[in-house]
Every structure is written in structure tokens, then in C-alpha cells.
Motif scaffolding. Structure first.
Motif, PDB file in Angstrom:
ATOM      1  N   GLU A 174       0.871  -1.162  -0.024  1.00 48.72           N
ATOM      2  CA  GLU A 174       0.087   0.044  -0.095  1.00 48.72           C
ATOM      3  C   GLU A 174       1.022   1.274   0.040  1.00 48.72           C
ATOM      4  O   GLU A 174       0.483   2.273  -0.594  1.00 48.72           O
ATOM      5  N   TYR A 175       1.999   1.314   0.796  1.00 47.81           N
ATOM      6  CA  TYR A 175       3.000   2.336   0.572  1.00 47.81           C
ATOM      7  C   TYR A 175       3.462   2.588  -0.845  1.00 47.81           C
ATOM      8  O   TYR A 175       3.464   3.909  -1.356  1.00 47.81           O
ATOM      9  N   ALA A 228       1.492   2.185  -3.711  1.00 48.61           N
ATOM     10  CA  ALA A 228       0.427   2.693  -4.331  1.00 48.61           C
ATOM     11  C   ALA A 228       0.396   4.248  -4.075  1.00 48.61           C
ATOM     12  O   ALA A 228      -0.065   4.747  -4.609  1.00 48.61           O
ATOM     13  N   VAL A 229       0.763   4.493  -2.690  1.00 45.55           N
ATOM     14  CA  VAL A 229       0.535   5.636  -2.279  1.00 45.55           C
ATOM     15  C   VAL A 229       1.431   6.610  -2.827  1.00 45.55           C
ATOM     16  O   VAL A 229       1.264   7.771  -3.158  1.00 45.55           O
TER      17      VAL A 229
END
Length: 57
Positions: free
Chosen positions: A2-3, A5-6
Motif C-alpha cells: 500500500e505504500y 500505491a500511495v
């Protein structure tokens, strides 16, 4: 994961900005060199071969 994707959109935009600014600065540098060559050629044709250096590059 998720990091990634951010952070990925910001990294991509940052890289695009960097490439765009690099292209702008390279174009400016080339334009200044062409202008200096044209000025030197014009001075040589006019007989001003020992024109003082202005310190610009």
C-alpha cells in the motif's frame, strides 16, 4: 504494497517535472550558445574581432 500505491503517483509526477525542467534548461543553454555564436560571427564580419569578454557563458 500500500505504500507503493500511495507514493508511486507522486514519484511519477516528480520524475515528469524533473524531465520537463531538464529539457527547458537544456533548450535555454543551447539557445544561449547559438546566440553567442551568431554574435561572434556578426562581430567578426563587422571587424570587431577583439571584443571584450562580458563574463557570460
Amino acid at each position: 504494497m500500500e505504500y507503493v500505491a500511495v507514493l508511486l503517483p507522486s514519484l511519477v509526477v516528480g520524475l515528469l517535472f524533473w524531465f520537463a525542467m531538464k529539457a527547458v534548461f537544456n533548450a535555454d543553454k543551447s539557445e544561449r550558445q547559438a546566440e553567442a555564436r551568431a554574435q561572434a560571427e556578426a562581430d567578426a564580419q563587422a571587424g570587431f574581432s577583439d571584443r571584450p569578454d562580458t563574463g557570460r557563458k
